[in-house]
Design a protein around this motif. Structure first.
Motif, mmCIF file in Angstrom:
data_model
loop_
_atom_site.group_PDB
_atom_site.id
_atom_site.type_symbol
_atom_site.label_atom_id
_atom_site.label_comp_id
_atom_site.label_asym_id
_atom_site.label_seq_id
_atom_site.Cartn_x
_atom_site.Cartn_y
_atom_site.Cartn_z
ATOM 1 N N UNK A 1 0.477 -1.054 0.743
ATOM 2 C CA UNK A 1 0.158 -0.107 -0.093
ATOM 3 C C UNK A 1 0.780 0.763 0.317
ATOM 4 N N UNK A 2 1.998 0.758 1.129
ATOM 5 C CA UNK A 2 2.985 2.219 0.738
ATOM 6 C C UNK A 2 3.508 2.826 -0.353
ATOM 7 N N UNK A 3 3.364 2.100 -1.132
ATOM 8 C CA UNK A 3 3.683 2.355 -2.993
ATOM 9 C C UNK A 3 3.333 3.629 -3.212
ATOM 10 N N UNK A 4 1.722 2.782 -2.626
ATOM 11 C CA UNK A 4 0.726 4.015 -4.122
ATOM 12 C C UNK A 4 -0.004 5.092 -2.841
ATOM 13 N N UNK A 5 0.636 5.085 -1.419
ATOM 14 C CA UNK A 5 0.530 6.385 -0.821
ATOM 15 C C UNK A 5 -0.487 5.747 -0.304
ATOM 16 N N UNK A 6 -0.800 4.747 0.197
ATOM 17 C CA UNK A 6 -2.652 4.385 1.687
ATOM 18 C C UNK A 6 -1.381 3.706 2.511
ATOM 19 N N UNK A 7 -2.542 4.328 3.520
ATOM 20 C CA UNK A 7 -3.188 4.019 4.851
ATOM 21 C C UNK A 7 -3.324 2.216 4.797
ATOM 22 N N UNK A 8 -3.022 1.904 6.268
ATOM 23 C CA UNK A 8 -3.737 0.728 6.447
ATOM 24 C C UNK A 8 -4.448 0.921 7.758
ATOM 25 N N UNK A 9 -5.547 0.175 7.847
ATOM 26 C CA UNK A 9 -6.458 0.556 9.086
ATOM 27 C C UNK A 9 -7.189 -1.012 9.182
ATOM 28 N N UNK A 10 -6.452 -1.306 10.770
ATOM 29 C CA UNK A 10 -7.207 -2.769 11.191
ATOM 30 C C UNK A 10 -7.917 -2.271 11.561
ATOM 31 N N UNK A 11 -9.193 -3.847 11.479
ATOM 32 C CA UNK A 11 -10.153 -3.710 11.879
ATOM 33 C C UNK A 11 -10.625 -5.497 12.167
ATOM 34 N N UNK A 12 -10.563 -5.362 13.367
ATOM 35 C CA UNK A 12 -11.383 -6.748 14.213
ATOM 36 C C UNK A 12 -12.694 -7.510 14.350
ATOM 37 N N UNK A 13 -13.669 -6.065 14.683
ATOM 38 C CA UNK A 13 -15.035 -6.013 14.575
ATOM 39 C C UNK A 13 -15.309 -6.126 13.267
ATOM 40 N N UNK A 14 -16.474 -6.631 13.040
ATOM 41 C CA UNK A 14 -17.104 -6.394 11.012
ATOM 42 C C UNK A 14 -18.042 -5.914 11.140
ATOM 43 N N UNK A 15 -18.745 -5.126 12.390
ATOM 44 C CA UNK A 15 -19.519 -4.313 12.157
ATOM 45 C C UNK A 15 -19.188 -2.805 12.478
ATOM 46 N N UNK A 16 -17.581 -2.410 12.247
ATOM 47 C CA UNK A 16 -17.522 -1.245 12.517
ATOM 48 C C UNK A 16 -16.268 -1.611 10.870
ATOM 49 N N UNK A 17 -16.325 -2.206 10.212
ATOM 50 C CA UNK A 17 -15.752 -2.601 8.593
ATOM 51 C C UNK A 17 -16.280 -1.028 8.280
ATOM 52 N N UNK A 18 -17.454 -0.358 8.050
ATOM 53 C CA UNK A 18 -17.993 0.622 6.953
ATOM 54 C C UNK A 18 -18.616 1.910 8.180
ATOM 55 N N UNK A 19 -18.085 2.174 9.045
ATOM 56 C CA UNK A 19 -17.774 3.054 9.512
ATOM 57 C C UNK A 19 -16.283 3.698 9.477
#
Length: 317
Positions: free
Chosen positions: A88-106
């Motif tokens: 992701x860093x090669x395209x200057x994207x940030x990564x966010x780790x999610x462990x609760x699927x109910x929060x994925x679309x927030x």
């Protein structure tokens, strides 16, 4: 501060052309792109990533959801996360780790990487609106990246046969999922080619369970047996049980694991294992998702990376 106008002036092109080179390089000729890039390099111009994302109506954020109940500090997942972040860093994207699927679309994200999806999860996955790529085989048409699990156990089984173990037993994971079916298929198909009957025992992916099983059924396992395991975790338990029962590894009993990230090296003796290219898998995940985002969600297909068998102390030399 160097501006877009400065780059345009040095390259003798319009500001619109410079913007296209930065945001949509595929829309300009190679020659023009090289002229603009040379001007940017000479002026040490750094495009404003936030402004670029805003112009493209993107957040430059990818969310990685882990659906399994696992410890994310395990070396396997740490290596996977490292590979994803590097891609992701090669395209200057940030990564966010999610462990609760109910929060994925927030909140905002341009796409999702998801691991640990099981059959019960696919109706929910169908409802997601953003581009997504799965880590792990699936039979539902979703784009995915995975190790070639079938090839992995083919390599393990062929190696055990080449080392003249006469009885080959598969210790599998008790889940009805594609990756396990593929691992079992590689073992079964290879034995069938050598006119041998498969023997498969399945259990949860816990070393104490495989250790307990071997201990309880010790009298059923004759010398000259090799245990081919669906994970290094199961293999470690098998090794402990054999040694506690006085079995000789690797002369009389062989053990082959699957993963090759950490447990194979701390086992005593060190495990022969099917080693996955985990950081590279992570990079491929990032690359596929970014391509899908850039192509407005177009189907990307599947990529299976070949593992390699690493021979160590639990099989004959």
């Amino acid at each position: 501060m160097v501006t877009l106008s400065d780059v345009a002036k040095r390259a003798n092109v319009s500001k619109m052309t410079v913007s296209r080179v930065i945001n949509h390089p595929e829309q300009v000729t190679t020659e023009l792109r090289e002229i603009v890039v040379a001007a940017m390099t000479a002026l040490n111009y750094q495009p404003n990533v936030a402004a670029k994302a805003l112009a493209n109506n993107r957040s430059n954020v990818v969310k990685f959801l882990i659906l399994e109940d696992i410890d994310t500090t395990e070396p396997y997942y740490m290596n996977l996360l490292f590979g994803i972040a590097r891609g992701l860093d090669k395209q200057q994207y940030a990564l966010q780790l999610i462990t609760d699927r109910d929060r994925l679309t927030i909140g905002n994200a341009d796409g999702y990487l998801i691991t640990g999806a099981r059959t019960r999860d696919f109706p929910w996955l169908d409802e997601l609106k953003r581009p997504l790529v799965l880590f792990g085989e699936n039979r539902y048409g979703y784009d995915f990246i995975d190790t070639d699990n079938k090839l992995g156990t083919q390599l393990a089984t062929q190696y055990a046969l080449a080392k003249n173990y006469q009885s080959l037993i598969f210790i599998g994971i008790d889940v009805k999922e594609p990756f396990e079916y593929s691992r079992e298929a590689g073992y079964i198909n290879t034995l069938q080619q050598h006119a041998k009957l498969p023997r498969i025992y399945r259990m949860a992916n816990r070393s104490h369970l495989s250790q307990q099983y071997i201990t309880q059924h010790w009298q059923e396992f004759a010398p000259n047996t090799c245990f081919i395991c669906a994970s290094d975790r199961l293999a470690v338990g098998v090794v402990r049980a054999i040694l506690q029962q006085g079995g000789n590894i690797p002369k009389d009993f062989g053990v082959i694991g699957h993963d090759g990230v950490f447990l194979d090296q701390v086992s005593n003796p060190q495990l022969t294992t099917v080693q996955q290219q985990v950081p590279l898998l992570g990079e491929h995940l990032a690359r596929m998702l970014l391509a899908k985002i850039a192509q407005s969600g177009a189907q990307q297909g599947e990529v299976l990376l070949a593992p390699q068998l690493v021979a160590r102390g639990t099989t004959r030399a």
